[in-house]
Design an enzyme around this catalytic site. Structure first.
Site: not given
Ligand code: IPM
Ligand code: MN
Ligand code: NAD
Length: 346
Positions: A130, A180, A213, A237, A241
């Site tokens: 990032y 990785k 992975d 990130d 999720d």
């Molecule tokens: C998060 C989001 C952000 C990230 C995006 C929206 C830039 O997905 O906070 O997890 O990748 O950090």
């Molecule tokens: Mn995210």
């Protein structure tokens, strides 16, 4: 002393869930001043910028930021996110993103047998994939090139891994580091080396190095084998999720962007985005936002209030009302009202 909280409700479902987080915090009766900052995509359409030029200074005059989400189909995502969220994290040098993933009672698990889930992700939050280093050349030609460079610094890796080790001391004494470093042979090899150096200074905590992975697979296969996980910006990130789903869904997950020891204004926000597919319908799950507010209170030194908020939140998750993403039929507002009323009756 009155604490000043900047509120960036943002876009889509952001304002809906932030309203419930504020309601729950207000029920605690603390001495807080809320200051709503009208930044986001509407601000972009009015002014050409997601937030004003002095935004970082404005934020620094607050003790914390509570943020909803940013992103709207009317503007490309890289414009909105590089106009607000990423400049806040990077500009304030909020180098650690804490994301607890715990499956609460009453919340459906996607996994057979409902294994316990109790992980703490420590995501590097300012560099890595990032960093924003790169460019495009020869646009629209067949030879067009897009370059996105990952940046890993020794100091940047050291501080986030060391923080993960500190946190592991009061948990299960193990840090799992996700890289990785088989395919990527520079940045992640540096990361691994620094992780070993940090581990050598923490004999009480075990370092486990895992390829990302395999780690993603293990999160589903054996979530109980994981406790504190430290990962780069992008890997953190993606993994969080997955972790959010393990705790019931995107609407459940909370986060804190912090810079421990710096006095910088931290940012608290649910892990999910602006959820344009459900925004405006009053059905978004506010739990991740309310949980983020609990993290905020803890960070402000209000440990007791934070614990009360979490207890109320857990009671509501167990007894209902719950939103439909976690198997209920309650609205966003009904969940927030229930949390606030639990707090008042404590
Ligand atoms: C998060 C989001 C952000 C990230 C995006 C929206 C830039 O997905 O906070 O997890 O990748 O950090
Ligand atoms: Mn995210
Ligand atoms: P998203 O998290 O907004 O949505 C993914 C899925 O999860 C959708 O089906 C959505 O309905 C569901 N979901 C999300 N939050 C929920 C909640 N509170 N309750 C119930 N269900 C919920 O991710 P996306 O669709 O990839 O992104 C949408 C927009 O948000 C994009 O513009 C993206 O860039 C942005 N985004 C912003 C942030 C942030 O500001 N922190 C984080 C992630 C994505």
């Amino acid at each position: 002393m009155t604490r000043r909280i900047a509120v960036i409700s943002g876009d889509g479902a952001g304002p809906e869930v932030v309203a419930e987080a504020r309601k729950a915090v207000d029920a605690l009766g603390l001495d807080l001043e809320w200051n709503e900052l009208p930044w986001g995509t509407a601000h972009y359409h009015e002014t050409g910028a997601m937030m004003p030029p002095d935004a970082l200074d404005v934020v620094r005059r607050h003790d914390a930021v509570l943020l909803g989400a940013v992103g709207d189909p009317s503007v490309p995502d890289h414009v909105t996110l590089w106009g607000l969220l990423l400049p806040l994290r990077q500009g304030l040098d909020l180098w650690a993103n804490l994301r607890p993933a715990r499956l609460l009672d009453g919340v459906p698990s996607p996994l057979a047998g409902r294994p316990k889930v109790d992980m703490l992700f420590v995501r590097e939050n300012t560099e890595g994939e990032y960093a924003g280093v790169g460019g495009r050349a020869h646009q629209r030609l067949d030879l067009e090139v897009g370059i996105e460079t990952s940046v890993f610094t020794r100091a940047g890796v050291r501080r986030v891994v060391a923080y993960a080790f500190e946190l592991a001391e009061s948990r299960r004494g193990v840090v799992t580091s996700a890289t990785k470093s088989n395919a990527s042979r520079y940045g992640y090899v540096l990361w691994d080396e620094v992780a070993e150096e940090v581990a050598a200074k923490h004999p009480d905590v075990r370092l486990e190095r895992v390829l990302v992975d395999a780690l993603a697979a293990r999160m589903l296969r054996n979530p109980m084998s994981l406790d504190v996980v430290v990962a780069s910006n992008l890997f953190g990130d993606v993994l969080t999720d997955i972790a959010a789903e393990l705790q019931g869904g995107m609407g459940m997950a909370a986060s804190a962007s912090v810079a421990p020891g710096s006095g910088t204004t931290p940012v608290f926000e649910p892990v999910h985005g602006s959820a344009p597919d459900i925004a405006g319908r009053g059905i978004a799950n506010p739990v991740g936002a309310i949980w983020s507010a609990a993290l905020m209170l803890e960070h402000l030194g209000e440990a007791d209030a934070s614990a009360r908020l979490m207890r109320a939140l857990e009671d509501v998750c167990r007894d209902g009302p719950r939103t439909r993403d976690i198997g209920g039929n309650g609205s966003t507002r009904e969940v927030g009202d229930a949390v606030a009323s639990r707090i008042r009756s404590m």
